[in-house]
Enzyme design. Structure first.
Site, PDB file in Angstrom:
ATOM      1  N   ASP A  13      39.367   9.954 -23.689  1.00  0.00           N
ATOM      2  CA  ASP A  13      38.462   8.929 -24.223  1.00  0.00           C
ATOM      3  C   ASP A  13      37.274   8.631 -23.326  1.00  0.00           C
ATOM      4  O   ASP A  13      36.298   8.033 -23.748  1.00  0.00           O
ATOM      5  CB  ASP A  13      39.236   7.625 -24.486  1.00  0.00           C
ATOM      6  CG  ASP A  13      39.954   7.099 -23.245  1.00  0.00           C
ATOM      7  OD1 ASP A  13      39.786   7.694 -22.174  1.00  0.00           O
ATOM      8  OD2 ASP A  13      40.682   6.087 -23.359  1.00  0.00           O
ATOM      9  N   HIS A  14      37.356   9.039 -22.060  1.00  0.00           N
ATOM     10  CA  HIS A  14      36.297   8.665 -21.108  1.00  0.00           C
ATOM     11  C   HIS A  14      35.127   9.650 -21.113  1.00  0.00           C
ATOM     12  O   HIS A  14      34.011   9.311 -21.447  1.00  0.00           O
ATOM     13  CB  HIS A  14      36.873   8.580 -19.692  1.00  0.00           C
ATOM     14  CG  HIS A  14      37.470   7.250 -19.366  1.00  0.00           C
ATOM     15  ND1 HIS A  14      38.461   6.680 -20.112  1.00  0.00           N
ATOM     16  CD2 HIS A  14      37.207   6.367 -18.362  1.00  0.00           C
ATOM     17  CE1 HIS A  14      38.782   5.502 -19.587  1.00  0.00           C
ATOM     18  NE2 HIS A  14      38.031   5.294 -18.525  1.00  0.00           N
ATOM     19  N   ARG A  57      33.604  -5.488 -18.122  1.00  0.00           N
ATOM     20  CA  ARG A  57      33.046  -5.442 -16.760  1.00  0.00           C
ATOM     21  C   ARG A  57      31.527  -5.451 -16.815  1.00  0.00           C
ATOM     22  O   ARG A  57      30.936  -4.787 -17.678  1.00  0.00           O
ATOM     23  CB  ARG A  57      33.503  -4.188 -16.031  1.00  0.00           C
ATOM     24  CG  ARG A  57      34.968  -4.235 -15.781  1.00  0.00           C
ATOM     25  CD  ARG A  57      35.408  -3.340 -14.655  1.00  0.00           C
ATOM     26  NE  ARG A  57      36.763  -3.703 -14.321  1.00  0.00           N
ATOM     27  CZ  ARG A  57      37.758  -2.854 -14.161  1.00  0.00           C
ATOM     28  NH1 ARG A  57      37.544  -1.575 -14.272  1.00  0.00           N
ATOM     29  NH2 ARG A  57      38.955  -3.280 -13.855  1.00  0.00           N
ATOM     30  N   SER A  65      38.231  -0.923 -10.971  1.00  0.00           N
ATOM     31  CA  SER A  65      39.110  -0.043 -11.730  1.00  0.00           C
ATOM     32  C   SER A  65      40.211   0.548 -10.851  1.00  0.00           C
ATOM     33  O   SER A  65      40.220   0.392  -9.640  1.00  0.00           O
ATOM     34  CB  SER A  65      38.298   1.081 -12.350  1.00  0.00           C
ATOM     35  OG  SER A  65      37.986   2.010 -11.350  1.00  0.00           O
TER      36      SER A  65
HETATM   37 FE1  F3S Z   1      37.339   2.771 -21.420  1.00  0.00          FE
HETATM   38 FE2  F3S Z   1      35.874   0.799 -20.548  1.00  0.00          FE
HETATM   39 FE3  F3S Z   1      38.287   0.364 -21.330  1.00  0.00          FE
HETATM   40  S1  F3S Z   1      35.965   2.818 -19.672  1.00  0.00           S
HETATM   41  S2  F3S Z   1      39.421   2.218 -20.994  1.00  0.00           S
HETATM   42  S3  F3S Z   1      36.615   1.098 -22.599  1.00  0.00           S
HETATM   43  S4  F3S Z   1      37.286  -0.520 -19.527  1.00  0.00           S
END
Ligand code: F3S
Length: 645
Positions: free
Chosen positions: A64-65, A379, A535
């Site tokens: 997903d990233h 964030r 994180s």
């Molecule tokens: Fe992805 Fe942002 Fe959550 S990078 S896992 S949506 S904090």
């Protein structure tokens, strides 16, 4: 004496240590999750342990990233993770299937189970009654191998919710209220447990928004009871069979109690550049905005999206605003497409993004220079958006959508009456983007697909007894893992290539650091308070490891980063006297001896500043197991040694 909900789950899972406050305990882990940015390394570590198949009840690998594919790197990583998953007994959620926490809640989360994930927002699972904790990739690898996960028995905070949210006020505003009260440091060493009559007024995705952003409190995790609402959510996901009721005993004793009357919560924004810099929207005035991004693991559920679609329907996004929307999962996107809500969003002028992390991780949609961006994310650290001077405000989807239309920060309560946006009785279920692992009898024949961007774990060595080396970098307070190991579209594809990604380590603070540290061979980093917040990315420990950092000496650490340093074999030390921070300058030669005995016996360590002659008393405060990990040279070596016994 009754038990809290947290204690009940812990009691069911404790495998090592004493069930007593303040002590280190090992808990059995039922489920793990990884995302691709941390997952490649977690699976390289799992492979290095030589265990053929995961020993958890359920492990899931999400992509997903790093979903942008402007080079071969991300695509290679995805293939690698997919093949490892197939071989070793892990479910594989393909790119496009959604954000790990959203999909996990929908398709895998089980009340009362333990989950660790190599992503700091794993506590999202607390919304469904799991004890869900963000951890380093190596911790996840160990848990997949059947090893326990170690935490300090936490203090438990009761957040007693009463009343009901007023129209257009959201779950996001509840967690912003908690952040306003507790701050980004207020949750360290604590589990935040939500109780009270007000819980019944919140859906599972709303609860998950609250537990998701509990990560910003620095909390170990946050958790909600599992009740009839949880059961209805699971039923709508056709998973009712996994439901169990779960709540604290009436006479449970808590370390701290916070009362929140939901009817008194108002729409908030977390202002630049900290999630706890929370102010009521009503006080911020009509601020002109440039961009609105809706989505992320905090606010991308079906319910969030339906509220956004309702607000946008028949309207046009302000011409000075770029609005992007990323529904959190294929399930959500598909349902929006079928019921017409997606059309309403597109019609209003929204840019629809893939169901993935996207702008939250700096993958596209960086705001214009100095631009003001409203985001429904969790964030807003400086530079995280990809624009150094971008001004990021964290808000609810309701505030974001109404502001996208007006072009200025707008209180959603101005929308007037709110329709009832109900949770569906049935979600659309189609798991064709989740690949199950190969059957046991076929796993040997699965080939691991490794591209040239996949490089092995960096070299480690047992703890040195003596060290004489320079302070290669001195930084101040509140250094985040984004400072240590920045993310963004150029850097993220290098997550499985530590030598390459290390070239970006700390460059946000000092561009010359990686080259200098590499040339020095060995060095010490000095920092201020709350070092490593943010994180769970273990690359913020692995890159310094590769660059030869042996000790990080600071005023205080963020929890996950400190464990990641220990896991990487870097000694985390704190000043016995914080004022001694001023007695070291970058470039000073520092000398420590007798490290092995001091770590073994938990004694203070004296670091001599050879440049100034100052003697600085430092503390390691390592638990019994952490000591052994440090002495072995990190968790990988420790686990290998343990498996060999
Ligand atoms: Fe992805 Fe942002 Fe959550 S990078 S896992 S949506 S904090």
């Amino acid at each position: 004496m009754g038990l809290t909900l947290t204690e009940k789950i812990l009691k069911n899972h404790i495998v090592d240590g004493e069930f007593k406050k303040g002590t280190e305990i090992g808990i059995r882990i039922d489920q793990t999750l990884t995302q691709d940015a941390t997952g490649t390394m977690a699976y390289l570590e799992f492979e290095a342990m030589g265990i053929p198949r995961v020993k958890t009840e359920r492990s899931v690998a999400y992509i997903d990233h790093n979903t942008l594919q402007s080079g071969f790197e991300n695509a290679d990583d995805h293939r690698f993770i997919g093949s490892v998953a197939k071989k070793h007994g892990i479910y594989f959620s393909r790119p496009g299937n959604g954000i790990c926490h959203q999909v996990h809640l929908e398709r895998f989360g089980v009340p009362g189970k333990t989950l660790i994930g190599s992503d700091s927002h794993t506590p999202t699972g607390g919304g469904i009654g799991m004890l869900a904790i963000g951890a380093g990739g190596l911790d996840v690898a160990v848990a997949m191998g059947g090893g326990a996960y170690y935490i300090t028995y936490p203090n438990i905070v009761k957040v007693n919710l009463t009343g009901k949210l007023s129209p257009w006020t959201a779950a996001k505003d509840v967690i912003l209220e908690v952040l306003k009260r507790m701050s980004v440091k207020g949750g360290v060493g604590k589990v935040i447990e939500y109780c009270g009559e007000g819980v019944k007024t919140l859906s599972v995705p709303e609860r998950a928004t609250i537990t998701n952003m509990g990560a910003e409190l620095g909390a170990t995790t946050s958790v909600f009871p599992s009740d009839e609402i949880t059961k209805a959510f699971l039923k709508a996901q056709k998973r009712e069979d996994v439901w169990v009721p779960l709540s604290a005993d009436d006479d449970a004793v808590y370390d701290e109690v916070i009362d929140i009357d939901l009817s008194q919560v108002e729409p908030y924004a977390a202002c630049p550049h900290m999630p706890d810099n929370v102010k009521p929207i009503s006080e911020l005035g009509d601020m002109k905005i440039d961009q609105v991004c809706i989505g992320s693991c905090t606010n991308s559920s079906y319910q969030d999206m339906m509220k956004v679609a309702y607000i946008l329907k028949g309207k046009t996004v302000h011409p000075d605003v770029s609005l992007s929307i990323a529904p959190g999962s294929k399930q959500v996107l598909n349902m929006l497409a079928e019921n017409g809500a997606l059309g309403d969003m597109i019609d209003a002028g929204a840019r629809i993004l893939e169901s993935a992390c996207g702008p939250c991780i700096g993958m596209g949609q960086s705001p214009n220079s100095g631009g003001i961006s409203l985001r429904t994310f969790n964030r807003n650290f400086e530079g995280r958006s990809g624009t150094k001077d971008g001004q990021i405000y964290l808000v609810s989807p309701e505030t974001a959508a109404v502001s996208a239309i007006s072009g200025v920060l707008t209180d959603p309560r101005t929308l007037g009456e709110m329709p009832e946006i109900k949770m569906p009785d049935e979600f659309k279920i189609n798991d064709n983007m989740i690949e199950p692992p190969a059957p046991v009898e076929e796993m040997d024949s699965v080939e691991i697909l490794r591209g040239p961007n996949i490089k092995p774990y960096p070299e480690t060595a047992p703890l040195q007894d003596e060290l004489e080396c320079p302070c290669s970098l001195k930084v101040g307070d509140n250094i985040t893992t984004d400072h240590i190991m920045p993310a963004g579209a150029k850097i993220l594809p290098l997550r499985s290539n530590i030598p390459k990604i290390s070239e970006h380590c700390f460059t946000v603070c000092d561009e010359t650091f990686p080259k200098r540290a590499k040339e020095l061979g060995q060095s010490i980093i000095v920092g201020g308070a709350n070092y490593g917040q943010g994180s769970s990315r273990e690359h913020a420990a692995l890159a310094p490891l590769y660059l030869g950092v042996k000790i990080v000496l600071v005023k205080s650490f963020a929890r996950i980063h400190r464990s990641n340093l220990i896991n990487a074999g870097i000694l985390p030390l704190t000043f016995a006297n914080e004022a001694d921070y001023d007695k070291i300058s970058q470039g000073d030669i520092l000398c420590a001896s007798g490290l092995i005995e001091a770590v073994k016996n938990g004694e203070d360590i004296v670091i001599e500043n050879k440049t100034t002659g100052d003697k600085i008393k430092c503390r390691s405060d390592l638990s019994g197991r952490a000591k052994e990990i440090m002495l072995a040279g990190g968790l990988l070596d420790f686990t290998r040694e343990a498996l060999a016994k």
